[in-house]
Every structure is written in structure tokens, then in C-alpha cells.
Design an enzyme around this catalytic site. Structure first.
Site, PDB file in Angstrom:
ATOM      1  N   GLY A  94     -18.337  16.303  30.243  1.00 57.02           N
ATOM      2  CA  GLY A  94     -17.106  17.067  30.620  1.00 57.02           C
ATOM      3  C   GLY A  94     -16.140  17.149  29.638  1.00 57.02           C
ATOM      4  O   GLY A  94     -14.864  17.296  29.741  1.00 57.02           O
ATOM      5  N   SER A 175     -23.814  15.425  27.270  1.00 56.17           N
ATOM      6  CA  SER A 175     -22.528  16.003  26.476  1.00 56.17           C
ATOM      7  C   SER A 175     -21.681  14.834  25.938  1.00 56.17           C
ATOM      8  O   SER A 175     -22.266  14.039  25.272  1.00 56.17           O
ATOM      9  CB  SER A 175     -21.971  16.838  27.652  1.00 56.17           C
ATOM     10  OG  SER A 175     -21.115  17.824  26.925  1.00 56.17           O
TER      11      SER A 175
END
Length: 486
Positions: A94, A175
């Protein structure tokens, strides 16, 4: 149906049965005052009901979450296992500013493994990554990394009570979470608390210099107009703090190497060394490693409004490294070898920012004697944003957490799931099977159809239809990269 109480170092917890899996949600592993290092929460004596997700970290658009009590984790464990099970410890992504462990329901993976699945929350944005220790406003740096370490410590101490094997913990993340996995794996504090690591779509430049982090902190303090009373930052209302960070981020994004404001920081204390150097020197040669990315990583960021700063940062870095002439040669090469459905500019940036750095890390680990596997996810899930954008950033993650035959909802990010196509199910099943094999044995393919990445044979697994393994460096693009980098 409620479960029997399970003892932990802080007190007993009660979960809920979900079919053949028991789920324990919102289990506190730490608490933290603003800009303070996480500490153990107050212990409890009677059984604590842990059947609902705990508060997640405050983040843009969702600043009503309580700061001090956002550090919790979630556990899914199969019923009736006859042996200690491997553990998947997952750190959400995120961009270091959004997300939470509640976006990942581990019921399906736990039952299919069988394995124990753990997802965690950690502090986000300025609360986890604003480096204020040089200003005497924080007792430590890299607070989010310390949060993850506290969660890992809790799992190491308690997971056996939930049927997990503390000696078979796989650090995993996607991520921003993958960046944290790469950093965490190299820390002395984590040694002996995990056996292997999985990083999906880790940004190429995933460590920030201490000086640059300090520059960001000074800019935020100036934006808040509290340079003369810096201690006031601990009581600034969250909307004001996050708004100031957003304004600073917009102004200085083009000054950063990766186009992002936050991330793990090479502070010399919590993170004493550049993580990639630790992999390269063989310190982690006993850790099995799987590194993955998605074919069209950059599409999502190109289509954002405005396009993400990492787009400009990547092109700028390439022009600095190879000169304008080298940049134009690369772009011409990609245009000359373009696939029918490919944007050559996006493909060049995806290679530069995502694929090549992951391959470089795989190469360093292999050359140091470590076992490493490299993959790329080429399948387009029948779920937005992938249906319209292709196998872009997060496509593999959507399939990893799917409850076949359905994609799951992502409540924090407000993304709906939905039914999967036969192709989705086929690719997702193979991807999940490979992950669970890796978590269990340290090898994602026991039949050797996917060989490990070796210095003399750099293999790349392609998750698509069909699944295939190809040599990493073939074709005009690879030859030009080699020429320019020589």
C-alpha cells in the site's frame, strides 16, 4: 462457533471456527504512542474474544482509527493437524501509506496448505515512517519496521500454541510489504525467527538514505509551522498531520530516487546495512528466497491521475545512468521489439523499476550460495483493475489470496471480489500451490519443473497459460541493457 481458549504470552484468546479452520482476529501484539517505539500491550487474565479484525492503522481517508491500538495480527489455523504446520507471515502493501491485514483472509490458504497464515498491521505514513529521532521527537527510527519485528517476535513466541512451527516461518509481503520483507530478513533482530522469504513486487529502490529521510522530516515540520515548537507534532490532529505530509509529498516527489516519500531507512541502528549488500555477502545464504513481479507493473501507475511520481523518477534515473542517448536507445529498442498488446514505454519502465532490480537481487543471492527462485506473473485476472489494465501491479496478489473459485473482497481498499474464470482458477491454483510448497519445503516446485535461479542458468518462471520456465536474459532488450551497464 467459538473456539477453546488458546494461551499466549499476554493472556488466553478465543477465536471463531470457519469450517475446518479456526480464525483469531485482532490479536494485540503491541501498542504504541505516537512516534514512540512499540511496547507490549497490557496483559489480560480472562479469555479475550478475538473474532473481529482490530483497528487498522490510520491512513488517508480513514483517519478515525485509534493510533495506539492498531498493532494487531490475525491468525488462521487448520483444525486437527497432526504435526506443527509451516507459517506464512504476511506484510501487506500500500505504498507505505494504506492497507491493513484485514484485506487478506487466510482461510482458504490455511485449509489448502495445510499451513498457519498470519497477517499483520503496522503503522503507516508519517506515524510509521516519518523519521523524527534526529530532532529528539522520537526515541527510535524505522518505527514501522520495529512494529513488524514486534509482530515477528510475538509469532515466534506464540505460534506453536496455534499449531504452527516457529522454525518454519516464511516472511512474505507484496509491494511495500515486500520492501519490508527484504529489509527485515537482513536484520540481526530477526535472525533465527524465520526460515525463508517471499517478496512480490518489491520496488527497485527500497531503502532510503537517512539524510533524505531527515530532509523530509524537516519539510513536514516546516509545513506544520512548528519548527520552534517541534514537540507539538505529537498532538497535531491526524487530519492536519496527514494533509501536511501530502502537500510536502507533492512538492518533493521529484527529488526522491523512487518517487515516493516513505519507506525503510538506512539509519545505522534498526537497519544497520544496505539490505542488498547483506544478501550479496552470503550472510543469508541459508535462507530460501522467492522473488516475483507482474509483467505490466507500471500500467497502474501510468494510468493514475496524475501519473505516479515513480514514472518520472525512473526515467530520470535512467537518463542519469546512461545519458539521454542511452535512454533513447533503450526506448527505440523497446519500440522495435514490442508485443501487439504492449506499451513500449511502460515495458521499459517496468523492467527498470521492478524486473531488473528483482533479478539483480536474485543474482546476488545465488552468487553468494543461496537458493532463490524468480517468477513473473503474466496472467490478466478477470477483476478490476486488471481486467482493463492487464497483469499490472498486484495481479499476482489478487490470485494468491483468492478463495477459489472467487476473488475476495478487499474491505480496507474498498475493492470488491467476484467470480473467477476457468483461466483465473487454473493460474491461481498453480500459484497458490507453488507458494504453499515453498512455505512447507523451501522449494516452490518439488518436481523441478521450475529450477532454482543459478549463476550459470538464470531461470524465470512465467505464471500464465501455459505455465512455463524461460531463460531470463534473451533477446535484443537484454543485450542492450548488458551493453549499457557494462
Amino acid at each position: 462457533m467459538l473456539t477453546n481458549a488458546v494461551p499466549t504470552t499476554l493472556g488466553p484468546v478465543i477465536g471463531a471456527g470457519q469450517g475446518h479452520v479456526r480464525a483469531f482476529k485482532g490479536v494485540p501484539f503491541a501498542m504504541a504512542r505516537r512516534f514512540a517505539k512499540a511496547t507490549p500491550p497490557l496483559a489480560w487474565t480472562g479469555p479475550r474474544r478475538c473474532t473481529d479484525y482490530g483497528p487498522y492503522a490510520p491512513q488517508p481517508g480513514q483517519l478515525d482509527q485509534p493510533e495506539e491500538s492498531c498493532l494487531s495480527l490475525n491468525i488462521w489455523t487448520p483444525v486437527g493437524a497432526d504435526r506443527p504446520l509451516p507459517v506464512l507471515f504476511f506484510i501487506h502493501g500500500g505504498a507505505f501509506v494504506t492497507g491493513g491485514g484485514a484485506d487478506y483472509d487466510g482461510t482458504f490458504l490455511a485449509a489448502r496448505g495445510p499451513a498457519v497464515i498470519v497477517t499483520i498491521n503496522y503503522r503507516l505514513g508519517p506515524l510509521g515512517f516519518l523519521q523524527l529521532h534526529r530532532h529528539g521527537l522520537s526515541e527510535a527510527s524505522n518505527l514501522a519496521i520495529s512494529d513488524a519485528l514486534a509482530a515477528l517476535d510475538w509469532v515466534h513466541a506464540n505460534i506453536a500454541n496455534f499449531g504452527g512451527d516457529p522454525d518454519k516461518v516464511t516472511l512474505s509481503g507484496q509491494s511495500a510489504g515486500a520492501s519490508m520483507v527484504i529489509a527485515l530478513a537482513t536484520l540481526p533482530q530477526a535472525k533465527g525467527k524465520f526460515a525463508r522469504a517471499l517478496a512480490l513486487s518489491a520496488p527497485g529502490r527500497n531503502i532510503m538514505s537517512a539524510d533524505h529521510a531527515d530532509h523530509i522530516a524537516r519539510r513536514v515540520l516546516a509545513e506544520l509551522e512548528i519548527e520552534q515548537d517541534q514537540g507539538a507534532i505529537v498532538s497535531v490532529p491526524l487530519p492536519k498531520l496527514f494533509a501536511a505530509v501530502e502537500r510536502v509529498g507533492r512538492r518533493i516527489a521529484d527529488e526522491t530516487e523512487a518517487g515516493t516519500v516513505f519507506g525503510p531507512v538506512l539509519d545505522g541502528a534498526v537497519i544497520p546495512r544496505e539490505p542488498r549488500d547483506v544478501f550479496a555477502d552470503g550472510t543469508l545464504r541459508d535462507v530460501e528466497l522467492w522473488l516475483g513481479s507482474c509483467r505490466d507493473e507500471m500500467v497502474m501507475f501510468l494510468k493514475s491521475t496524475p501519473p505516479a511520481a515513480m514514472i518520472r523518477a525512473t526515467e530520470r534515473n535512467l537518463r542519469v545512468a546512461f545519458g539521454d542517448a542511452g535512454w533513447e536507445r533503450l526506448l527505440a529498442c523497446y519500440r522495435g521489439s514490442v508485443r501487439p498488446d504492449e506499451d513500449p514505454y511502460e515495458a521499459l519502465l517496468s523492467d527498470a523499476f521492478w524486473h531488473r532490480p528483482m533479478a539483480d537481487l536474485a543474482r546476488s543471492h545465488a552468487e553468494a550460495g543461496g537458493a532463490v527462485w524468480l517468477s513473473r506473473f503474466d496472467h490478466r485476472p478477470a477483476l478490476e483493475p486488471f481486467l482493463s489494465q492487464g497483469p499490472t501491479h498486484g495481479a499476482d496478489n489478487a490470485c494468491l489470496w483468492a478463495h477459489l473459485p472467487d476473488f475476495i473482497d478487499r474491505p480496507i481498499l474498498k475493492r470488491k471480489g467476484g467470480p473467477m474464470t476457468p483461466a483465473d482458477i487454473d493460474v491461481a491454483a498453480r500459484f497458490q500451490t507453488s507458494l504453499l510448497r515453498f512455505v512447507t519445503s523451501g522449494m516452490p516446485d518439488v518436481a523441478q519443473a521450475w529450477p532454482r535461479f543459478e549463476p550459470h542458468k538464470e531461470s524465470l518462471a512465467i505464471f500464465g497459460q501455459p505455465f512455463q520456465v524461460v531463460p531470463l536474459n534473451e533477446g535484443a532488450r537484454s543485450r542492450l541493457w548488458a551493453e549499457l551497464s557494462a
